[in-house]
Design a protein around this motif. Sequence first.
Motif, PDB file in Angstrom:
ATOM      1  N   MET A 249     115.040  73.487  18.136  1.00 34.72           N
ATOM      2  CA  MET A 249     115.024  72.118  18.642  1.00 34.72           C
ATOM      3  C   MET A 249     113.916  71.291  17.999  1.00 34.72           C
ATOM      4  SD  MET A 249     114.699  70.897  22.631  1.00 34.72           S
ATOM      5  CE  MET A 249     113.167  71.797  22.894  1.00 34.72           C
ATOM      6  N   GLY A 250     112.807  71.953  17.588  1.00 33.62           N
ATOM      7  CA  GLY A 250     111.663  71.233  17.051  1.00 33.62           C
ATOM      8  C   GLY A 250     111.734  70.967  15.563  1.00 33.62           C
ATOM      9  N   LEU A 251     112.741  71.549  14.872  1.00 30.77           N
ATOM     10  CA  LEU A 251     112.858  71.339  13.434  1.00 30.77           C
ATOM     11  C   LEU A 251     113.423  69.952  13.130  1.00 30.77           C
ATOM     12  CD1 LEU A 251     114.349  74.815  12.436  1.00 30.77           C
ATOM     13  CD2 LEU A 251     111.954  74.095  12.336  1.00 30.77           C
ATOM     14  N   LYS A 252     113.190  69.483  11.928  1.00 28.59           N
ATOM     15  CA  LYS A 252     113.695  68.187  11.493  1.00 28.59           C
ATOM     16  C   LYS A 252     114.491  68.390  10.203  1.00 28.59           C
ATOM     17  CE  LYS A 252     110.020  65.476  13.670  1.00 28.59           C
ATOM     18  NZ  LYS A 252     109.711  66.540  14.617  1.00 28.59           N
ATOM     19  N   PRO A 253     115.835  68.343  10.260  1.00 21.92           N
ATOM     20  CA  PRO A 253     116.630  68.142  11.474  1.00 21.92           C
ATOM     21  C   PRO A 253     116.673  69.421  12.315  1.00 21.92           C
ATOM     22  CG  PRO A 253     118.076  68.570   9.622  1.00 21.92           C
ATOM     23  CD  PRO A 253     116.686  68.491   9.057  1.00 21.92           C
ATOM     24  N   PRO A 254     117.058  69.298  13.591  1.00 22.65           N
ATOM     25  CA  PRO A 254     117.144  70.490  14.446  1.00 22.65           C
ATOM     26  C   PRO A 254     118.139  71.496  13.871  1.00 22.65           C
ATOM     27  CG  PRO A 254     117.245  68.496  15.767  1.00 22.65           C
ATOM     28  CD  PRO A 254     117.379  68.064  14.333  1.00 22.65           C
ATOM     29  N   ARG A 255     117.903  72.759  14.185  1.00 17.12           N
ATOM     30  CA  ARG A 255     118.790  73.838  13.738  1.00 17.12           C
ATOM     31  C   ARG A 255     119.101  74.728  14.930  1.00 17.12           C
ATOM     32  NH1 ARG A 255     117.176  78.481   9.235  1.00 17.12           N
ATOM     33  NH2 ARG A 255     118.883  79.940   9.714  1.00 17.12           N
ATOM     34  N   PHE A 256     120.353  75.055  15.094  1.00 18.11           N
ATOM     35  CA  PHE A 256     120.742  75.886  16.226  1.00 18.11           C
ATOM     36  C   PHE A 256     121.582  77.078  15.748  1.00 18.11           C
ATOM     37  CE2 PHE A 256     120.092  71.593  18.003  1.00 18.11           C
ATOM     38  CZ  PHE A 256     119.038  71.895  18.847  1.00 18.11           C
ATOM     39  N   LEU A 257     121.763  78.029  16.631  1.00 19.45           N
ATOM     40  CA  LEU A 257     122.406  79.288  16.272  1.00 19.45           C
ATOM     41  C   LEU A 257     123.928  79.178  16.308  1.00 19.45           C
ATOM     42  CD1 LEU A 257     119.937  81.496  18.295  1.00 19.45           C
ATOM     43  CD2 LEU A 257     120.160  81.473  15.797  1.00 19.45           C
ATOM     44  N   LYS A 258     124.557  79.885  15.380  1.00 17.95           N
ATOM     45  CA  LYS A 258     126.017  79.911  15.308  1.00 17.95           C
ATOM     46  C   LYS A 258     126.498  81.362  15.255  1.00 17.95           C
ATOM     47  CE  LYS A 258     126.088  79.401  10.249  1.00 17.95           C
ATOM     48  NZ  LYS A 258     124.636  79.622  10.096  1.00 17.95           N
ATOM     49  N   HIS A 259     127.797  81.516  15.428  1.00 17.77           N
ATOM     50  CA  HIS A 259     128.403  82.848  15.449  1.00 17.77           C
ATOM     51  C   HIS A 259     128.010  83.639  14.210  1.00 17.77           C
ATOM     52  CE1 HIS A 259     131.480  85.888  16.365  1.00 17.77           C
ATOM     53  NE2 HIS A 259     131.766  85.861  15.073  1.00 17.77           N
ATOM     54  N   GLY A 260     127.528  84.861  14.405  1.00 12.42           N
ATOM     55  CA  GLY A 260     127.165  85.738  13.305  1.00 12.42           C
ATOM     56  C   GLY A 260     125.702  85.699  12.918  1.00 12.42           C
ATOM     57  N   ASP A 261     124.947  84.736  13.420  1.00 12.89           N
ATOM     58  CA  ASP A 261     123.522  84.674  13.102  1.00 12.89           C
ATOM     59  C   ASP A 261     122.804  85.891  13.685  1.00 12.89           C
ATOM     60  OD1 ASP A 261     123.650  82.334  11.668  1.00 12.89           O
ATOM     61  OD2 ASP A 261     122.978  81.040  13.309  1.00 12.89           O
ATOM     62  N   VAL A 262     121.778  86.358  12.962  1.00 16.77           N
ATOM     63  CA  VAL A 262     120.984  87.502  13.399  1.00 16.77           C
ATOM     64  C   VAL A 262     119.547  87.036  13.628  1.00 16.77           C
ATOM     65  CG1 VAL A 262     120.078  89.775  12.778  1.00 16.77           C
ATOM     66  CG2 VAL A 262     122.438  89.156  12.182  1.00 16.77           C
ATOM     67  N   VAL A 263     119.048  87.304  14.813  1.00 15.42           N
ATOM     68  CA  VAL A 263     117.686  86.940  15.185  1.00 15.42           C
ATOM     69  C   VAL A 263     116.867  88.220  15.344  1.00 15.42           C
ATOM     70  CG1 VAL A 263     116.233  85.894  16.977  1.00 15.42           C
ATOM     71  CG2 VAL A 263     118.365  84.786  16.294  1.00 15.42           C
ATOM     72  N   GLU A 264     115.729  88.274  14.649  1.00 17.44           N
ATOM     73  CA  GLU A 264     114.783  89.380  14.780  1.00 17.44           C
ATOM     74  C   GLU A 264     113.454  88.813  15.266  1.00 17.44           C
ATOM     75  OE1 GLU A 264     115.179  92.275  11.256  1.00 17.44           O
ATOM     76  OE2 GLU A 264     115.958  90.359  10.502  1.00 17.44           O
ATOM     77  N   LEU A 265     112.801  89.513  16.170  1.00 16.22           N
ATOM     78  CA  LEU A 265     111.546  89.026  16.736  1.00 16.22           C
ATOM     79  C   LEU A 265     110.684  90.196  17.165  1.00 16.22           C
ATOM     80  CD1 LEU A 265     112.138  87.947  20.407  1.00 16.22           C
ATOM     81  CD2 LEU A 265     114.080  88.424  18.917  1.00 16.22           C
ATOM     82  N   GLY A 266     109.391  89.936  17.308  1.00 15.77           N
ATOM     83  CA  GLY A 266     108.499  90.993  17.752  1.00 15.77           C
ATOM     84  C   GLY A 266     107.142  90.457  18.129  1.00 15.77           C
ATOM     85  N   ILE A 267     106.402  91.286  18.835  1.00 13.66           N
ATOM     86  CA  ILE A 267     105.027  90.984  19.242  1.00 13.66           C
ATOM     87  C   ILE A 267     104.183  92.211  18.939  1.00 13.66           C
ATOM     88  CG2 ILE A 267     103.484  90.386  21.152  1.00 13.66           C
ATOM     89  CD1 ILE A 267     105.789  88.967  22.501  1.00 13.66           C
ATOM     90  N   GLU A 268     103.016  91.960  18.405  1.00 12.57           N
ATOM     91  CA  GLU A 268     102.092  93.031  18.024  1.00 12.57           C
ATOM     92  C   GLU A 268     101.885  94.018  19.170  1.00 12.57           C
ATOM     93  OE1 GLU A 268      97.436  93.318  16.420  1.00 12.57           O
ATOM     94  OE2 GLU A 268      98.276  91.406  17.114  1.00 12.57           O
ATOM     95  N   GLY A 269     102.155  95.296  18.908  1.00 13.97           N
ATOM     96  CA  GLY A 269     101.957  96.350  19.893  1.00 13.97           C
ATOM     97  C   GLY A 269     103.072  96.512  20.903  1.00 13.97           C
ATOM     98  N   LEU A 270     104.032  95.581  20.907  1.00 14.11           N
ATOM     99  CA  LEU A 270     105.074  95.603  21.938  1.00 14.11           C
ATOM    100  C   LEU A 270     106.465  95.886  21.389  1.00 14.11           C
ATOM    101  CD1 LEU A 270     103.981  92.552  24.134  1.00 14.11           C
ATOM    102  CD2 LEU A 270     103.337  94.966  24.368  1.00 14.11           C
ATOM    103  N   GLY A 271     106.582  96.015  20.066  1.00 13.03           N
ATOM    104  CA  GLY A 271     107.865  96.351  19.497  1.00 13.03           C
ATOM    105  C   GLY A 271     108.648  95.150  19.015  1.00 13.03           C
ATOM    106  N   THR A 272     109.891  95.423  18.594  1.00  8.12           N
ATOM    107  CA  THR A 272     110.740  94.394  18.000  1.00  8.12           C
ATOM    108  C   THR A 272     112.120  94.386  18.649  1.00  8.12           C
ATOM    109  OG1 THR A 272     111.541  95.902  16.281  1.00  8.12           O
ATOM    110  CG2 THR A 272     109.557  94.616  15.770  1.00  8.12           C
TER     111      THR A 272
END
Length: 281
Positions: A249-272
């Motif tokens: 939402m904060g990007l210019k222009p905004p970008r949102f997720l669509k079918h097939g997109d893959v999101v990876e995320l993690g936090i130090e010490g807490l895994g992914t």
Amino acid sequence: MKLMRVGAPGAEKPAIQAADGTIRDLSAHVADIGGAAISPEGLKKIAAIDVNSLPVVDASTRIGACVAGTGKFICIGLNYSDHAAETGATVPPEPIIFMKATSAIVGPNDNVLIPRGSQKTDWEVELAVIIGKTAKYVSEDEALDYVAGYTVCDDVSERALQTERSGQWTKGKSCDTFGPIGPWLVTRDEIPDPQNLKMWLKVNGQQMQDGSSSTMVYGVKYLVSYLSQFMSLHPGDVISTGTPPGVGMGLKPPRFLKHGDVVELGIEGLGTQKQTFVQDK
């Protein structure tokens, strides 16, 4: 300790990650990762178990949400000043509280459903706090005594439902599968400072969020104490503490997720986590 729940949806069993990275079955010792098992006394009992004597779980087994019996999934909005700025909002004088339905909870690597008609499904990596014993009117100094541990949360959001429809944010946050948590409940003793954890998120391999819990406006101690003034917090309750900048939402222009997109995320010490987003039908 890194506590887990593994198995098919609705049939997860408690587990723990051993020092060698193997997943070990805890079901002979505790019924589930939740309730009394994550109380201070329950965690002491688990800590006394010889992990290497436990049966090994096949590494391909699905990882479920890391805590069972969550009664409240509480979220904090605009809790990073730079995230507030990217969305055109100002930092609130008190924490913004909203709820995510517990029916949104899924495992960290489960598919996430894009709601029917959605054009603005978004991502948010967040540090989540898991309560281990009942907290009511607790002080900031004693707040961490009530925390069982921490985990990773993707606070998936549908921005049109959240901000363009009348009413509160909850309906844009509570769609089915919008609450991946895990892979582990990492006990508090392993995370001496929850306000100094690197956090990141990628979409289709592209870095979108690169932040730290050090830039949180209201820290974990404050939030647990603050929330306990309004409602009792119970074992298994989850508090998702806000996201750093880099959401769609904060990007210019905004970008949102669509079918097939893959999101990876993690936090130090807490895994992914890794989720594929698929269109709900």
